[in-house]
Structures are given as C-alpha cells and as structure tokens.
Scaffold this active site. Structure first.
Site, PDB file in Angstrom:
ATOM      1  N   SER A 193     104.115  51.423 -45.974  1.00  0.00           N
ATOM      2  CA  SER A 193     104.844  52.683 -45.789  1.00  0.00           C
ATOM      3  C   SER A 193     106.342  52.464 -45.865  1.00  0.00           C
ATOM      4  CB  SER A 193     104.455  53.318 -44.461  1.00  0.00           C
ATOM      5  OG  SER A 193     104.482  52.375 -43.435  1.00  0.00           O
ATOM      6  N   HIS A 244     101.111  54.188 -52.099  1.00  0.00           N
ATOM      7  CA  HIS A 244     101.214  54.634 -50.703  1.00  0.00           C
ATOM      8  C   HIS A 244     100.412  55.925 -50.501  1.00  0.00           C
ATOM      9  CE1 HIS A 244     104.054  56.067 -47.247  1.00  0.00           C
ATOM     10  NE2 HIS A 244     102.954  55.557 -46.785  1.00  0.00           N
ATOM     11  N   GLU A 248     102.194  58.216 -53.208  1.00  0.00           N
ATOM     12  CA  GLU A 248     103.576  57.868 -53.548  1.00  0.00           C
ATOM     13  C   GLU A 248     103.514  56.503 -54.237  1.00  0.00           C
ATOM     14  OE1 GLU A 248     106.147  57.001 -50.153  1.00  0.00           O
ATOM     15  OE2 GLU A 248     107.816  58.013 -51.139  1.00  0.00           O
ATOM     16  N   ASN A 305     108.919  58.468 -46.227  1.00  0.00           N
ATOM     17  CA  ASN A 305     109.391  58.138 -44.884  1.00  0.00           C
ATOM     18  C   ASN A 305     110.899  58.213 -44.726  1.00  0.00           C
ATOM     19  OD1 ASN A 305     107.048  57.857 -43.326  1.00  0.00           O
ATOM     20  ND2 ASN A 305     106.550  56.013 -44.508  1.00  0.00           N
TER      21      ASN A 305
HETATM   22  N1  CAA Z   1      87.967  62.321 -43.890  1.00  0.00           N
HETATM   23  C1  CAA Z   1      87.468  63.348 -44.578  1.00  0.00           C
HETATM   24  N2  CAA Z   1      87.785  64.638 -44.312  1.00  0.00           N
HETATM   25  C2  CAA Z   1      88.592  64.868 -43.251  1.00  0.00           C
HETATM   26  C3  CAA Z   1      89.137  63.836 -42.461  1.00  0.00           C
HETATM   27  C4  CAA Z   1      88.807  62.515 -42.818  1.00  0.00           C
HETATM   28  N3  CAA Z   1      89.281  61.460 -42.138  1.00  0.00           N
HETATM   29  N4  CAA Z   1      89.911  64.394 -41.487  1.00  0.00           N
HETATM   30  C5  CAA Z   1      89.873  65.712 -41.671  1.00  0.00           C
HETATM   31  N5  CAA Z   1      89.072  66.001 -42.732  1.00  0.00           N
HETATM   32  C6  CAA Z   1      88.839  67.327 -43.337  1.00  0.00           C
HETATM   33  C7  CAA Z   1      87.981  68.235 -42.488  1.00  0.00           C
HETATM   34  O1  CAA Z   1      86.618  68.045 -42.799  1.00  0.00           O
HETATM   35  C8  CAA Z   1      88.465  69.604 -42.908  1.00  0.00           C
HETATM   36  O2  CAA Z   1      87.877  69.951 -44.169  1.00  0.00           O
HETATM   37  P1  CAA Z   1      87.761  71.486 -44.669  1.00  0.00           P
HETATM   38  O3  CAA Z   1      89.161  71.958 -44.955  1.00  0.00           O
HETATM   39  O4  CAA Z   1      86.930  71.382 -45.903  1.00  0.00           O
HETATM   40  O5  CAA Z   1      87.130  72.240 -43.552  1.00  0.00           O
HETATM   41  C9  CAA Z   1      89.945  69.389 -43.131  1.00  0.00           C
HETATM   42  O6  CAA Z   1      90.111  67.993 -43.379  1.00  0.00           O
HETATM   43  C10 CAA Z   1      90.740  69.799 -41.946  1.00  0.00           C
HETATM   44  O7  CAA Z   1      90.270  69.060 -40.809  1.00  0.00           O
HETATM   45  P2  CAA Z   1      90.033  69.685 -39.360  1.00  0.00           P
HETATM   46  O8  CAA Z   1      89.566  71.107 -39.471  1.00  0.00           O
HETATM   47  O9  CAA Z   1      89.214  68.731 -38.557  1.00  0.00           O
HETATM   48  O10 CAA Z   1      91.419  69.638 -38.645  1.00  0.00           O
HETATM   49  P3  CAA Z   1      92.787  70.315 -39.007  1.00  0.00           P
HETATM   50  O11 CAA Z   1      92.643  71.587 -39.740  1.00  0.00           O
HETATM   51  O12 CAA Z   1      93.513  70.281 -37.720  1.00  0.00           O
HETATM   52  O13 CAA Z   1      93.468  69.267 -40.024  1.00  0.00           O
HETATM   53  C11 CAA Z   1      94.693  67.344 -40.604  1.00  0.00           C
HETATM   54  C12 CAA Z   1      93.615  67.927 -39.679  1.00  0.00           C
HETATM   55  C13 CAA Z   1      94.190  67.337 -42.027  1.00  0.00           C
HETATM   56  C14 CAA Z   1      94.911  65.921 -40.112  1.00  0.00           C
HETATM   57  C15 CAA Z   1      95.978  68.246 -40.493  1.00  0.00           C
HETATM   58  O14 CAA Z   1      96.343  68.412 -39.143  1.00  0.00           O
HETATM   59  C16 CAA Z   1      97.148  67.681 -41.241  1.00  0.00           C
HETATM   60  O15 CAA Z   1      97.277  67.825 -42.444  1.00  0.00           O
HETATM   61  N6  CAA Z   1      98.094  67.010 -40.495  1.00  0.00           N
HETATM   62  C17 CAA Z   1      99.256  66.378 -41.088  1.00  0.00           C
HETATM   63  C18 CAA Z   1      98.846  65.068 -41.691  1.00  0.00           C
HETATM   64  C19 CAA Z   1     100.020  64.336 -42.283  1.00  0.00           C
HETATM   65  O16 CAA Z   1     101.151  64.772 -42.297  1.00  0.00           O
HETATM   66  N7  CAA Z   1      99.725  63.131 -42.788  1.00  0.00           N
HETATM   67  C20 CAA Z   1     100.720  62.273 -43.321  1.00  0.00           C
HETATM   68  C21 CAA Z   1     101.164  61.327 -42.249  1.00  0.00           C
HETATM   69  S1  CAA Z   1     102.388  60.233 -42.832  1.00  0.00           S
HETATM   70  C22 CAA Z   1     101.514  59.007 -43.565  1.00  0.00           C
HETATM   71  O17 CAA Z   1     100.308  58.954 -43.575  1.00  0.00           O
HETATM   72  C23 CAA Z   1     102.278  57.967 -44.252  1.00  0.00           C
HETATM   73  C24 CAA Z   1     103.214  57.113 -43.535  1.00  0.00           C
HETATM   74  O18 CAA Z   1     103.727  56.233 -44.199  1.00  0.00           O
HETATM   75  C25 CAA Z   1     103.548  57.200 -42.112  1.00  0.00           C
END
Ligand code: CAA
Length: 295
Positions: A116, A137, A149, A187
């Site tokens: 990251s 990424h 990314e 990031n």
């Molecule tokens: N695998 C497969 N599917 C998943 C999953 C997983 N691990 N986690 C969630 N899902 C799916 C669910 O089945 C659901 O599918 P549908 O839309 O078909 O119903 C969908 O994702 C949404 O999940 P939930 O209903 O359980 O929960 P939610 O609506 O609260 O969403 C979330 C959860 C997708 C995590 C959402 O909150 C989100 O997008 N959060 C932000 C995530 C983000 O910003 N990530 C980037 C972080 S930074 C990074 O990763 C890089 C770095 O370098 C730090």
C-alpha cells in the site's frame, strides 16, 4: 496463466479468491499452515455469501475452490508466470521475500507487490529483474472493490504495465496506472483525510460519530474516516503516514499523536477488537469506544 499469491492474510486471500473465481490456477503460499486454513475458510464463507446473494452459482464456487492450492513453501512459484506478493506491510520482510522470489521464479515471471505504500523501485532494486517488478494494489474487501492501482517502478517495462492492466480488466477490475512516489495516489489522498479526521477528534472539534456521520452523509462515503481507519488497521494507517512524512519531508503528513498513542497501546481497530469503535464477534453494531464516548 499460473499465479502465485504470497501471504494468506486478508488481502492475500481476497486476491487468491478473485483470480481463482476468474479461472486462474492459484498457489496460495504462507509460512503458517494455520493462516492457510483460515484463508480457505474465509474464501469459502465469502463464496457462500456470493452464492446466497445470487451473484455466483454453486458451480462457480466449487471451481473457484478447486483452482486454489495451498502451499507453505516458496518452491510452489516455480511454474508461475505471475507472483502477487501480499505479505505483511513491512519493508524488511518484503525486501527479503522479493530477493527469494527472484531466485526461485522462472525467467520472465512478473513479480507484483500489493504494497500500500512501500516503494516499488526499492523492492525492484533487490531483484535481478527490476523491469518485471510492478505494484498491483488491490483494495479491501478485494472481491468487492473495483479498483486496482497499478504502480510503475522507475524501471518497470511498459509491456509489463500493459500485461497487468489487461489482466486486471480480466479480473473484472478497473485498473489505474500511477507512478512510484510515496503513497502512490490511493493512500496519498486517503491517509491525510483519515489523519485530519483523527486530529479533529484529538482537538475536540467533534466526536467519533459526528465526524463519521458528516463524511458518510455529507460526502456519500460508505464508511466514515474513523471507521475506515479501524477497518484498514490503525497500525497500517500509521505506517503509511510515516512513509508519506519521511518520503516528502513535509510536516503536513505528520501522524496525529492520538493515532500514535492508540497504536502503541495496541488499539488497532477491527483486528484487535478496539479502535475508535469496539467490535464484538458476530455483531454488526457500530459502538463507539468508551474512551471516546463522552465527546
Ligand atoms: N467478499 C465478498 N463479498 C463481500 C465481502 C467479501 N469479503 N464483503 C462484503 N461483500 C459484499 C456483500 O455480500 C454485499 O454484496 P451485495 O451488494 O451483492 O449485497 C456487499 O459486499 C456489501 O456488503 P454488506 O452489505 O455486508 O456491507 P456494507 O453494505 O456495509 O458494505 C463494504 C461493506 C463493502 C466494506 C463497504 O462498507 C465499503 O465499501 N467500505 C469502504 C471500503 C474501502 O474504502 N476500502 C478501501 C480501504 S483502503 C485499502 O484497502 C487500501 C490501502 O492501501 C489501505
């Protein structure tokens, strides 16, 4: 194409899941047998959720699982055309892994890192094939988030960038190519926002819920910045901010002292059970940590 994924943690199991679901044979490699078992259980659970939501069939679930084989030694990469490293976000560990990958991987094998924030140019420099080293990424949760990314190191060959770009599209992702400077793009922009949210809490401008609600409802972010920091891991956020701070030498990236204290106290967010919120296994309720309850 045979793909190896190094590291069976959250990112590694998500990356293996996505490659396997798209028909690639994947070697999932981790030194810990327990981590490998946990990863397969997590992938199975996530596939079950996809089946129950109707986004994939039971047959796809079965073929995805059949496409993944678990290994506890790096020897498994000897037939791979691509290795995606998703080990711990620690520079010394990544450099040591890339030295070994370079010795074992066949000629022409692309070595990608899911780092990251660690410099791709630096990682490439410990190998004899810097032109074949690139950043790939993925975002967490990998099966859900559309972005890859792609980071060009100083020496990355344009043909390698084109291959990884096309491959990311085949995985159903949207690739964005960026250059290798601290924090890349994701990031460099995300972490200062999270740091500013923590500073706002630290300075008493608003409470945890207020800060997150403003960003969720005001800017249509799926999670507020403090919840997102807990989700990413506060130790990971701190280490990325340190990369930005050291890399640019600009005080605007200095990590908030509250973040530093929380990491020192091992309040790391979801993975430790407490960060800005407290997490109870099996509960989806978002409960602000008592530490920040009376803002
Ligand atoms: N695998 C497969 N599917 C998943 C999953 C997983 N691990 N986690 C969630 N899902 C799916 C669910 O089945 C659901 O599918 P549908 O839309 O078909 O119903 C969908 O994702 C949404 O999940 P939930 O209903 O359980 O929960 P939610 O609506 O609260 O969403 C979330 C959860 C997708 C995590 C959402 O909150 C989100 O997008 N959060 C932000 C995530 C983000 O910003 N990530 C980037 C972080 S930074 C990074 O990763 C890089 C770095 O370098 C730090």
């Amino acid at each position: 194409m045979n793909v190896s994924v190094i590291g069976a943690g959250t990112m590694g199991n998500g990356i293996a899941h996505v490659f396997a679901q798209n028909g690639y044979k994947v070697n999932l490699i981790d030194v810990s047998e327990a981590a490998l078992e946990k990863a397969i259980a997590t992938i199975t659970r996530n596939l079950d959720r996809q089946v129950s939501k109707g986004s994939i069939t039971e047959e796809i679930k079965q073929s995805t699982l059949q496409n993944i084989s678990s290994h506890s030694s790096l020897g498994a990469i000897s037939h791979s055309q691509l290795v995606v490293e998703a080990a711990t976000e620690n520079e010394a560990i990544k450099l040591s892994i890339f030295k070994q990958l370079d010795e074992i991987a066949p000629e022409g094998c692309i070595l990608a890192s899911n780092t990251s924030s660690i410099s791709i140019t630096k990682i490439a420099a410990v190998t004899s094939r810097p032109e074949l080293v690139i950043g790939m990424h993925f975002m967490n949760p990998v099966p859900v988030m559309k972005l890859v990314e792609i980071i060009n190191g100083y020496a990355t060959d344009a043909k390698v960038t084109a291959t990884i770009t096309e491959l990311s599209k085949k995985l159903g992702k949207v690739p964005c190519v960026v250059n290798d400077y601290p924090g890349f793009i994701a990031n460099r922009i995300l972490m200062p926002m999270i740091n500013e949210a923590i500073y706002s809490l630290y300075e008493g401008v608003a409470g945890v819920e207020e800060i997150d609600t403003v960003m969720k409802l005001g800017m249509a972010h799926p999670m507020g910045p403090l919840q997102l920091a807990d989700f990413i891991g506060l130790d990971v956020c701190l280490s990325i901010l340190q990369v930005l701070h050291n890399g640019f030498g600009n005080p605007k990236y200095a990590p908030c002292p509250l973040l530093v204290n929380m990491v020192t106290a091992r309040k790391l967010g979801v993975k430790s059970g407490e960060g800005f919120y407290v997490y109870t296994a099996g509960s989806k309720d978002l409960v602000v940590s008592p530490r920040f309850g009376n803002q």
